[in-house]
Motif scaffolding. Sequence first.
Motif, PDB file in Angstrom:
ATOM      1  N   ILE B 203       0.815  -1.225   0.000  1.00  0.00           N
ATOM      2  CA  ILE B 203       0.000   0.000   0.000  1.00  0.00           C
ATOM      3  C   ILE B 203       0.849   1.276   0.000  1.00  0.00           C
ATOM      4  CG2 ILE B 203      -1.673   1.328   1.371  1.00  0.00           C
ATOM      5  CD1 ILE B 203      -2.679  -1.321   2.532  1.00  0.00           C
ATOM      6  N   ALA B 204       2.010   1.233   0.665  1.00  0.00           N
ATOM      7  CA  ALA B 204       2.686   2.497   1.019  1.00  0.00           C
ATOM      8  C   ALA B 204       3.475   3.141  -0.122  1.00  0.00           C
ATOM      9  CB  ALA B 204       3.616   2.244   2.191  1.00  0.00           C
ATOM     10  N   ASP B 205       3.423   4.481  -0.159  1.00  0.00           N
ATOM     11  CA  ASP B 205       4.447   5.264  -0.848  1.00  0.00           C
ATOM     12  C   ASP B 205       5.517   5.611   0.180  1.00  0.00           C
ATOM     13  OD1 ASP B 205       3.110   5.428  -3.328  1.00  0.00           O
ATOM     14  OD2 ASP B 205       1.841   7.047  -2.566  1.00  0.00           O
ATOM     15  N   LYS B 206       5.019   6.024   1.343  1.00  0.00           N
ATOM     16  CA  LYS B 206       5.932   6.371   2.434  1.00  0.00           C
ATOM     17  C   LYS B 206       5.509   5.643   3.705  1.00  0.00           C
ATOM     18  CE  LYS B 206       7.746  10.828   1.077  1.00  0.00           C
ATOM     19  NZ  LYS B 206       7.482  12.254   1.098  1.00  0.00           N
ATOM     20  N   VAL B 207       6.471   5.471   4.597  1.00  0.00           N
ATOM     21  CA  VAL B 207       6.209   4.762   5.847  1.00  0.00           C
ATOM     22  C   VAL B 207       6.670   5.645   7.007  1.00  0.00           C
ATOM     23  CG1 VAL B 207       6.755   2.703   7.219  1.00  0.00           C
ATOM     24  CG2 VAL B 207       6.621   2.536   4.733  1.00  0.00           C
ATOM     25  N   ALA B 208       5.892   5.646   8.079  1.00  0.00           N
ATOM     26  CA  ALA B 208       6.322   6.326   9.298  1.00  0.00           C
ATOM     27  C   ALA B 208       6.180   5.338  10.441  1.00  0.00           C
ATOM     28  CB  ALA B 208       5.457   7.555   9.562  1.00  0.00           C
ATOM     29  N   MET B 209       7.218   5.266  11.260  1.00  0.00           N
ATOM     30  CA  MET B 209       7.119   4.371  12.408  1.00  0.00           C
ATOM     31  C   MET B 209       6.910   5.181  13.684  1.00  0.00           C
ATOM     32  SD  MET B 209       9.643   1.574  14.004  1.00  0.00           S
ATOM     33  CE  MET B 209       9.119   0.709  15.468  1.00  0.00           C
ATOM     34  N   LEU B 210       5.827   4.828  14.386  1.00  0.00           N
ATOM     35  CA  LEU B 210       5.485   5.513  15.628  1.00  0.00           C
ATOM     36  C   LEU B 210       5.987   4.654  16.798  1.00  0.00           C
ATOM     37  CD1 LEU B 210       3.891   8.031  16.587  1.00  0.00           C
ATOM     38  CD2 LEU B 210       1.848   6.627  16.594  1.00  0.00           C
ATOM     39  N   HIS B 211       6.792   5.241  17.639  1.00  0.00           N
ATOM     40  CA  HIS B 211       7.263   4.499  18.807  1.00  0.00           C
ATOM     41  C   HIS B 211       7.445   5.462  19.969  1.00  0.00           C
ATOM     42  CE1 HIS B 211       9.247   1.546  21.282  1.00  0.00           C
ATOM     43  NE2 HIS B 211      10.243   2.386  21.483  1.00  0.00           N
ATOM     44  N   ASP B 212       6.959   5.061  21.118  1.00  0.00           N
ATOM     45  CA  ASP B 212       7.100   5.870  22.332  1.00  0.00           C
ATOM     46  C   ASP B 212       6.532   7.286  22.156  1.00  0.00           C
ATOM     47  OD1 ASP B 212       7.767   5.867  24.957  1.00  0.00           O
ATOM     48  OD2 ASP B 212       9.824   6.532  24.662  1.00  0.00           O
ATOM     49  N   GLY B 213       5.450   7.374  21.393  1.00  0.00           N
ATOM     50  CA  GLY B 213       4.732   8.651  21.267  1.00  0.00           C
ATOM     51  C   GLY B 213       5.303   9.623  20.256  1.00  0.00           C
ATOM     52  N   VAL B 214       6.359   9.231  19.533  1.00  0.00           N
ATOM     53  CA  VAL B 214       6.909  10.129  18.496  1.00  0.00           C
ATOM     54  C   VAL B 214       7.149   9.327  17.204  1.00  0.00           C
ATOM     55  CG1 VAL B 214       8.039  11.726  20.103  1.00  0.00           C
ATOM     56  CG2 VAL B 214       9.294   9.725  19.258  1.00  0.00           C
ATOM     57  N   MET B 224      12.974   1.592   3.409  1.00  0.00           N
ATOM     58  CA  MET B 224      12.642   1.044   4.725  1.00  0.00           C
ATOM     59  C   MET B 224      13.616  -0.071   5.155  1.00  0.00           C
ATOM     60  SD  MET B 224       8.933  -0.468   5.831  1.00  0.00           S
ATOM     61  CE  MET B 224       9.026  -1.879   4.735  1.00  0.00           C
ATOM     62  N   ASP B 225      13.962  -0.943   4.189  1.00  0.00           N
ATOM     63  CA  ASP B 225      14.797  -2.094   4.558  1.00  0.00           C
ATOM     64  C   ASP B 225      16.242  -1.698   4.865  1.00  0.00           C
ATOM     65  OD1 ASP B 225      12.869  -4.162   4.414  1.00  0.00           O
ATOM     66  OD2 ASP B 225      12.838  -3.873   2.249  1.00  0.00           O
ATOM     67  N   ASP B 226      16.691  -0.566   4.323  1.00  0.00           N
ATOM     68  CA  ASP B 226      18.088  -0.149   4.535  1.00  0.00           C
ATOM     69  C   ASP B 226      18.160   1.117   5.385  1.00  0.00           C
ATOM     70  OD1 ASP B 226      18.892  -2.163   2.709  1.00  0.00           O
ATOM     71  OD2 ASP B 226      18.211  -0.859   1.074  1.00  0.00           O
ATOM     72  N   SER B 227      17.197   1.301   6.265  1.00  0.00           N
ATOM     73  CA  SER B 227      17.143   2.560   7.025  1.00  0.00           C
ATOM     74  C   SER B 227      18.283   2.700   8.028  1.00  0.00           C
ATOM     75  CB  SER B 227      15.818   2.637   7.779  1.00  0.00           C
ATOM     76  OG  SER B 227      15.821   1.674   8.821  1.00  0.00           O
ATOM     77  N   ASP B 233      14.247  -1.628  12.149  1.00  0.00           N
ATOM     78  CA  ASP B 233      14.752  -2.953  11.768  1.00  0.00           C
ATOM     79  C   ASP B 233      14.138  -4.044  12.630  1.00  0.00           C
ATOM     80  OD1 ASP B 233      16.270  -2.156   9.696  1.00  0.00           O
ATOM     81  OD2 ASP B 233      18.173  -2.096  10.795  1.00  0.00           O
ATOM     82  N   GLN B 234      14.093  -3.787  13.932  1.00  0.00           N
ATOM     83  CA  GLN B 234      13.529  -4.798  14.840  1.00  0.00           C
ATOM     84  C   GLN B 234      12.067  -5.045  14.499  1.00  0.00           C
ATOM     85  OE1 GLN B 234      13.521  -3.784  19.035  1.00  0.00           O
ATOM     86  NE2 GLN B 234      12.521  -5.716  19.585  1.00  0.00           N
ATOM     87  N   PHE B 235      11.344  -3.958  14.225  1.00  0.00           N
ATOM     88  CA  PHE B 235       9.896  -4.090  13.975  1.00  0.00           C
ATOM     89  C   PHE B 235       9.632  -4.837  12.666  1.00  0.00           C
ATOM     90  CE2 PHE B 235       5.717  -2.838  12.560  1.00  0.00           C
ATOM     91  CZ  PHE B 235       4.975  -2.975  13.721  1.00  0.00           C
ATOM     92  N   ILE B 236      10.318  -4.427  11.585  1.00  0.00           N
ATOM     93  CA  ILE B 236       9.957  -5.025  10.282  1.00  0.00           C
ATOM     94  C   ILE B 236      10.429  -6.477  10.164  1.00  0.00           C
ATOM     95  CG2 ILE B 236       9.823  -2.823   9.061  1.00  0.00           C
ATOM     96  CD1 ILE B 236      12.491  -3.306   7.821  1.00  0.00           C
ATOM     97  N   HIS B 237      11.437  -6.821  10.969  1.00  0.00           N
ATOM     98  CA  HIS B 237      11.884  -8.222  10.942  1.00  0.00           C
ATOM     99  C   HIS B 237      11.250  -9.047  12.062  1.00  0.00           C
ATOM    100  CE1 HIS B 237      15.205  -6.226   8.602  1.00  0.00           C
ATOM    101  NE2 HIS B 237      14.742  -7.137   7.770  1.00  0.00           N
TER     102      HIS B 237
END
Lengths: 260, 248
Positions: B203-214, B224-227, B233-237
């Motif tokens: 679905i995505a053009d862009k991805v944002a990861m929300l963690h700890d409120g930010v 995303m895979d080479d960020s 990395d922990q989340f997507i794997h």
Amino acid sequence: MTLTRPIAAIGHNVLSLLASIGRVSIFAARAVSHLFRPPFYGREFLHALVQIGWLSLPVVGLTALFTGGALALQIYAGGARFSAEAVVPSIVAIGMARELGPVLGGLMVAARVASSIAAELGTMKVTEQIDALVTLSTNPMKYLTVPRMLAATLAVPLLVAVGDSIGILGGYVVGVTRLDFNAAAYLKNTVDFLEFWDVASGLVKGAAFGFIVALMGCYYGMNSGRGAQGVGRATKAAVVSASVLILAANYILTEVFFSA
Amino acid sequence: MIELRDLHKAFGDNQVLRGVNLTVPKGESMVIIGGSGTGKSVTLKCILGLVPPDSGTITVGGKDVRKTDRDAFLARFGMLFQGGALFDSLPVWQNVAFRLLRGSLKRPRNEAHEIAVEKLRRVGLKPEVAGKFPAELSGGMQKRVGLARAICADPDIIFFDEPTTGLDPIMAGVINELIREIVVEMGATAMTITHDMSSVRAIADKVAMLHDGVIQWSGPVSEMDDSGDPYLDQFIHGRADGPIESVR
């Protein structure tokens, strides 16, 4: 510290009771204010009218029928102590119209309707249907609450009127078949002693009780907690609070209408 | 364009959003990922006004959402809810055409019915489904009906809340493809929240990861895979070890 703890607990409970009363009052005021502002959802109102009014007829009718019959037996037995058996028709009629018709009708509607409204709206909240309404540019207060409150306020007095008639009929059947009253005399006594205000006060009570039933059902449903337990709790709270408020309102209205 | 600036939201002592900054350009598909309870749904609900933020600003098309006409604002949105959120008491076609049967977008009943059937067809459902009630449909069909309802009034902006949760992998793939097709075809701005990495990639053009409120990381899906971001990395794997604490 130990001594003040019970006082703190009482204070906490009183404050939370006052806060609840405030929240319910604000909810009721908002609902009433929406009654007079468009859009109006006629289809939802008619649906609620059928659900609350028409489908409650059997339970209210049966309750009134048995109550009227039992009332006739009790008044006959009690009246016999003073050789006043002849008052059965008039007391049954006055008792049904002023008190038992509206109160028992209101309580039966509370059991049937407050629970169903709270469960329905609570489930809608838990499954995000109420959020969905908002995203579809529809105010849940107008779409869900106002039609139900208006329908209950109009339908319960009609149910009370039907219940009064059936209750008096119950007394008549018992009076004529079991207590050997003359049918024509029973009817004449009923009509002669029953005054307009006896019936009208019961109908006003019915309107107030209908409003209370729908208010409690809607308030607890719209503020239901999460999950099955939350909906269950909301349903129970709606029925209990509607029933208690009906009895309290009945006393207040009786004071207002009939205190010398 | 949707723009969130320094968004904060707490529920009692639980500070869920601690300063979310995010920009979603017009016509782009942004997917927000993150663990359970990180505030993804709260972010969407803040934008829609279902939950009032404690502080921060939300602008849509340059206008502060709290200062715009609410009906006109919501008329631009469509939303697919996680569980479908279909109205049990209404048949499928009335669910789909809900917005067209009342309010400012009201159309004649026949016309609304025709549009509903057309939208159902667009999401792969036959016209016979229109007369059924939501409880008669499978989970996948309910999601499609929810999708049809979200697009029924041709919105500029569509939100998808966990669109593939509870679906088998094949049905999830079908829904992902449908979402992508519809977003591209309508030229709509889309925001999706999901845990499902196959949805992210579809679905995505862009991805944002929300963690700890930010927003911990944001960028194009291709990066995303080479960020190099250890959280992402922990989340997507799906690794248990890493900077994100996992409760066992």
